[in-house]
Write a protein that holds these residues in place. Structure first.
Motif, PDB file in Angstrom:
ATOM      1  N   THR A  31       0.837  -1.206   0.000  1.00 40.91           N
ATOM      2  CA  THR A  31       0.000   0.000   0.000  1.00 40.91           C
ATOM      3  C   THR A  31       0.869   1.251   0.000  1.00 40.91           C
ATOM      4  N   LYS A  32       1.898   1.252   0.812  1.00 42.56           N
ATOM      5  CA  LYS A  32       2.815   2.402   0.891  1.00 42.56           C
ATOM      6  C   LYS A  32       3.523   2.629  -0.435  1.00 42.56           C
ATOM      7  N   VAL A  33       3.945   1.559  -1.080  1.00 42.38           N
ATOM      8  CA  VAL A  33       4.635   1.673  -2.369  1.00 42.38           C
ATOM      9  C   VAL A  33       3.683   2.167  -3.455  1.00 42.38           C
ATOM     10  N   LEU A  86       1.864  -4.977 -12.319  1.00 40.69           N
ATOM     11  CA  LEU A  86       2.243  -6.379 -12.120  1.00 40.69           C
ATOM     12  C   LEU A  86       2.442  -7.101 -13.442  1.00 40.69           C
ATOM     13  N   LEU A  87       1.599  -6.803 -14.418  1.00 36.73           N
ATOM     14  CA  LEU A  87       1.739  -7.419 -15.735  1.00 36.73           C
ATOM     15  C   LEU A  87       3.091  -7.061 -16.346  1.00 36.73           C
ATOM     16  N   CYS A  88       3.467  -5.798 -16.280  1.00 38.28           N
ATOM     17  CA  CYS A  88       4.744  -5.357 -16.848  1.00 38.28           C
ATOM     18  C   CYS A  88       5.931  -5.975 -16.119  1.00 38.28           C
ATOM     19  N   VAL A 126       8.591   1.831 -16.121  1.00 35.85           N
ATOM     20  CA  VAL A 126       8.511   0.376 -15.974  1.00 35.85           C
ATOM     21  C   VAL A 126       9.682  -0.124 -15.124  1.00 35.85           C
ATOM     22  N   HIS A 127      10.850   0.443 -15.389  1.00 34.16           N
ATOM     23  CA  HIS A 127      12.037   0.069 -14.606  1.00 34.16           C
ATOM     24  C   HIS A 127      11.812   0.367 -13.126  1.00 34.16           C
ATOM     25  N   ARG A 128      11.215   1.500 -12.828  1.00 29.76           N
ATOM     26  CA  ARG A 128      10.941   1.865 -11.440  1.00 29.76           C
ATOM     27  C   ARG A 128       9.962   0.887 -10.797  1.00 29.76           C
ATOM     28  N   TRP A 129       8.963   0.438 -11.559  1.00 26.88           N
ATOM     29  CA  TRP A 129       8.010  -0.562 -11.035  1.00 26.88           C
ATOM     30  C   TRP A 129       8.741  -1.844 -10.649  1.00 26.88           C
ATOM     31  N   VAL A 130       9.639  -2.271 -11.518  1.00 26.24           N
ATOM     32  CA  VAL A 130      10.394  -3.499 -11.250  1.00 26.24           C
ATOM     33  C   VAL A 130      11.191  -3.361  -9.949  1.00 26.24           C
ATOM     34  N   ILE A 131      11.912  -2.257  -9.816  1.00 22.06           N
ATOM     35  CA  ILE A 131      12.775  -2.058  -8.649  1.00 22.06           C
ATOM     36  C   ILE A 131      11.953  -1.959  -7.362  1.00 22.06           C
ATOM     37  N   LYS A 132      10.785  -1.362  -7.428  1.00 23.05           N
ATOM     38  CA  LYS A 132       9.948  -1.185  -6.239  1.00 23.05           C
ATOM     39  C   LYS A 132       9.172  -2.443  -5.860  1.00 23.05           C
ATOM     40  N   ILE A 165      16.696  -6.984 -10.054  1.00 26.03           N
ATOM     41  CA  ILE A 165      16.165  -7.577 -11.285  1.00 26.03           C
ATOM     42  C   ILE A 165      16.473  -9.073 -11.347  1.00 26.03           C
ATOM     43  N   LEU A 166      17.689  -9.446 -10.962  1.00 24.48           N
ATOM     44  CA  LEU A 166      18.048 -10.867 -10.949  1.00 24.48           C
ATOM     45  C   LEU A 166      17.178 -11.652  -9.973  1.00 24.48           C
ATOM     46  N   SER A 167      16.853 -11.053  -8.828  1.00 23.62           N
ATOM     47  CA  SER A 167      15.984 -11.749  -7.883  1.00 23.62           C
ATOM     48  C   SER A 167      14.584 -11.935  -8.464  1.00 23.62           C
ATOM     49  N   GLY A 168      14.125 -10.969  -9.283  1.00 25.33           N
ATOM     50  CA  GLY A 168      12.836 -11.120  -9.959  1.00 25.33           C
ATOM     51  C   GLY A 168      12.863 -12.238 -10.985  1.00 25.33           C
ATOM     52  N   ILE A 169      13.952 -12.326 -11.734  1.00 19.65           N
ATOM     53  CA  ILE A 169      14.107 -13.401 -12.720  1.00 19.65           C
ATOM     54  C   ILE A 169      14.141 -14.759 -12.020  1.00 19.65           C
ATOM     55  N   GLU A 170      14.902 -14.835 -10.929  1.00 20.22           N
ATOM     56  CA  GLU A 170      14.974 -16.081 -10.155  1.00 20.22           C
ATOM     57  C   GLU A 170      13.610 -16.432  -9.556  1.00 20.22           C
ATOM     58  N   LEU A 171      12.884 -15.419  -9.098  1.00 17.66           N
ATOM     59  CA  LEU A 171      11.555 -15.641  -8.533  1.00 17.66           C
ATOM     60  C   LEU A 171      10.629 -16.303  -9.552  1.00 17.66           C
TER      61      LEU A 171
END
Length: 239
Positions: free
Chosen positions: A16-18, A30-32, A62-68, A206-212
């Protein structure tokens, strides 16, 4: 008849805060994020794909969404991650950041399930020891760890074993590590279109997202008997 994953009734802690700072519908973000970590797409590819759907979003947004969002997704996933086996295969692979090689430590069990994947600036005993201690802390202690001929890996495991009543069995057998080396390919395939990262911390997220996403595809998320596609599981972590 298969049951389906029950939708979350509340947002995951911290989201919610983010969201207050991101100003776009959660389903779009989330889709992006999922497309970016799951497929060989650049940020500009995603910008063009959204434009075709009359959604005006800059690639930097989009990059900011990924990082957050990725750290929140990973934190929730770890609470629902299936237990891994006690025979681990450990190896490192190279990822370029700002023109220099950095090191993605990775461990899988003998079934191919991902144990852990810290990203480190150095490849030495200290980095390897931190990796083993973190992996054991989150996944329990392995009975056996297979590593390559790396002296730093062996020294790290010897240091870990020095404080244990029951030492971890260490094997240095090259062919047994084929499993983790092959598993690297899924990560490399996704990072190749990125042509290297410009910032270490962004690369780590980003790598943690790919691994996820890779773990979800391998069926490593507990779903209590409910059937759900990897996409549904990914979105469930927040939505």
């Amino acid at each position: 008849m298969k049951k389906t994953l029950t939708p979350r009734t509340t947002l995951a802690p911290g989201i919610t805060k983010v969201l207050k700072r991101l100003h776009y519908p959660l389903e779009v973000m989330l889709l992006c994020v999922r497309w970016y970590v799951a497929y060989s797409l650049s940020l500009r590819n995603l910008e063009e794909m959204l434009a075709e759907r009359d959604i005006g979003v800059d690639h930097s947004t989009v990059h900011r969404w990924v990082i957050k969002l990725v750290p929140l997704l990973e934190k929730t996933f770890r609470k629902h991650k299936r237990v891994v086996g006690t025979s681990w295969r450990v190896d490192e692979t190279y990822i370029k950041v700002k023109g220099s090689w950095k090191y993605l430590y990775r461990a899988v069990d003998k079934a191919g399930n991902t144990v852990d994947f810290p990203f480190r600036a150095r490849r030495d005993q200290a980095a390897a020891q931190r990796f083993f201690e973190k992996a054991i802390g989150q996944n329990g202690s392995p009975e056996t760890v297979t590593i390559d001929k790396s002296g730093s890996g062996l020294a790290a495991l010897n240091a870990v074993n020095a404080g244990r009543e029951t030492p971890i069995k260490v094997r240095q057998v090259k062919y047994l590590n084929n499993l983790v080396e092959q598993d690297h390919r899924a990560i490399k395939r996704r990072t190749r279109p990125m042509l290297g990262f410009k910032d270490f911390n962004c690369a780590r997220v980003i790598l943690s997202g790919i691994e996820l996403m890779h773990m979800i595809r391998k069926g490593q998320m507990r779903n209590d008997g409910f059937a759900a596609t990897p996409a549904v599981q990914f979105h469930w972590l927040i939505a």
